[in-house]
Design a protein around this motif. Sequence first.
Motif, mmCIF file in Angstrom:
data_model
loop_
_atom_site.group_PDB
_atom_site.id
_atom_site.type_symbol
_atom_site.label_atom_id
_atom_site.label_comp_id
_atom_site.label_asym_id
_atom_site.label_seq_id
_atom_site.Cartn_x
_atom_site.Cartn_y
_atom_site.Cartn_z
ATOM 1 N N PRO A 256 16.184 59.527 -31.833
ATOM 2 C CA PRO A 256 16.500 60.943 -32.095
ATOM 3 C C PRO A 256 16.905 61.724 -30.840
ATOM 4 O O PRO A 256 17.730 62.637 -30.913
ATOM 5 C CB PRO A 256 15.196 61.491 -32.692
ATOM 6 C CG PRO A 256 14.571 60.300 -33.348
ATOM 7 C CD PRO A 256 14.899 59.133 -32.446
ATOM 8 N N ARG A 300 9.698 63.692 -36.581
ATOM 9 C CA ARG A 300 8.349 63.218 -36.204
ATOM 10 C C ARG A 300 7.449 63.039 -37.427
ATOM 11 O O ARG A 300 7.562 63.751 -38.413
ATOM 12 C CB ARG A 300 7.700 64.147 -35.176
ATOM 13 C CG ARG A 300 7.295 65.482 -35.708
ATOM 14 C CD ARG A 300 6.496 66.276 -34.678
ATOM 15 N NE ARG A 300 6.395 67.648 -35.129
ATOM 16 C CZ ARG A 300 7.172 68.627 -34.722
ATOM 17 N NH1 ARG A 300 8.104 68.404 -33.810
ATOM 18 N NH2 ARG A 300 7.035 69.840 -35.200
ATOM 19 N N MET A 301 6.568 62.038 -37.261
ATOM 20 C CA MET A 301 5.605 61.727 -38.322
ATOM 21 C C MET A 301 4.207 61.863 -37.710
ATOM 22 O O MET A 301 4.081 62.006 -36.492
ATOM 23 C CB MET A 301 5.818 60.277 -38.802
ATOM 24 C CG MET A 301 7.236 60.001 -39.270
ATOM 25 S SD MET A 301 7.585 58.234 -39.410
ATOM 26 C CE MET A 301 7.936 57.731 -37.744
HETATM 27 FE FE1 SF4 Z 1 10.660 58.520 -33.054
HETATM 28 FE FE2 SF4 Z 1 8.461 59.776 -33.809
HETATM 29 FE FE3 SF4 Z 1 9.219 59.899 -31.311
HETATM 30 FE FE4 SF4 Z 1 10.623 61.167 -33.168
HETATM 31 S S1 SF4 Z 1 8.554 61.617 -32.540
HETATM 32 S S2 SF4 Z 1 11.422 59.914 -31.508
HETATM 33 S S3 SF4 Z 1 10.383 59.754 -34.898
HETATM 34 S S4 SF4 Z 1 8.571 58.045 -32.401
#
Ligand code: SF4
Length: 327
Positions: A256, A300-301
């Motif tokens: 991302p 984000r998760m």
């Molecule tokens: Fe990947 Fe989660 Fe980091 Fe976003 S927050 S870059 S989805 S690991």
Amino acid sequence: MAADNVVLDCSNVTAVYDLGYNVKVRAVDNVSLTVRRGEIVGLAGESGCGKTTLMRTIYRDVTPPLKVVSGVVRLQAKDGEVTDIYQVSESELKKLRARVISYIPQGSMSVLNPTSRVRSAFLEVFQKYGEVGKDEALRLVKARLKELGLRESILASYPHQLSGGMRQRTVIALATIMNPSIVLADEPTSALDVVYQRGVVEMIQNIRNMFGTSFIVVSHDMGLHYQVSDRIAIMYAGKIIEVGRTDDVFREPLHPYTEGLINSLPRIGGPKRLEGLSGLPPSLANPPPGCRFHPRCPYRMERCLVEEPPSFKVRGREVACWLMEAK
Ligand code: SF4
């Protein structure tokens, strides 16, 4: 070293600025990067993400408060000899520099002495690292300038008499005069307009094509990486978060953060309003837990807040993001 054609193998390197009072800035955090013979690798990321510190670490230009706390940096010379740059004596390090690895710091004026003619800078390199007399050194310098399409007359000039673009090309010629295996070029086109940038890009590619020299080109300018690099490594908050072939990364960014960097580039026929990355990079003295990009990440998760993602191998790329786990 994993393979014969690998000239730089930087493995799990961590470097910190120890500022005292228990303040440690982890500017380079467990970074691994390889560069193959004749390859141009771009190192991208916002200012302050650790790019220059990584270059200084690879070059062993490490003085307090900077400390390398772990990792290995191996270099392979053109004759095949492999050396761990942190295991050699100061005199061996001097030989290694220029002959195997060369570093171009930011700002051409910081490399060239403003009170000396350019000729002196070249002769000084031969005096320091070469095994030939002054006349032979001058003959070799002139021959190299001709090969690189630079005028011999620059040797009689003072640095301030050259244009910014010519000065930068002179510095690159100087850094490669002893035919190193790899050159670390930190922001080689900053402060240059697009015409001069083009000249610098062509020169780096010509040197690679003619002498098989590898480069790491450091820049926050994604447009420059698109023009010059074969592979690109994206750095965020002291870590490399995506590595892949430049074409692939630009066509389909997987991390991302990379996606945000590429979406912020202007394109002909693209949207008039560009989507920039929201928020700012974190403090490296106190980075967020889990994935360091999570405060700015639109995907984000829950687990991103607490678990740091490892680097996943996806379609020939390495990407440190939990979204890649299932791919
Ligand atoms: Fe990947 Fe989660 Fe980091 Fe976003 S927050 S870059 S989805 S690991």
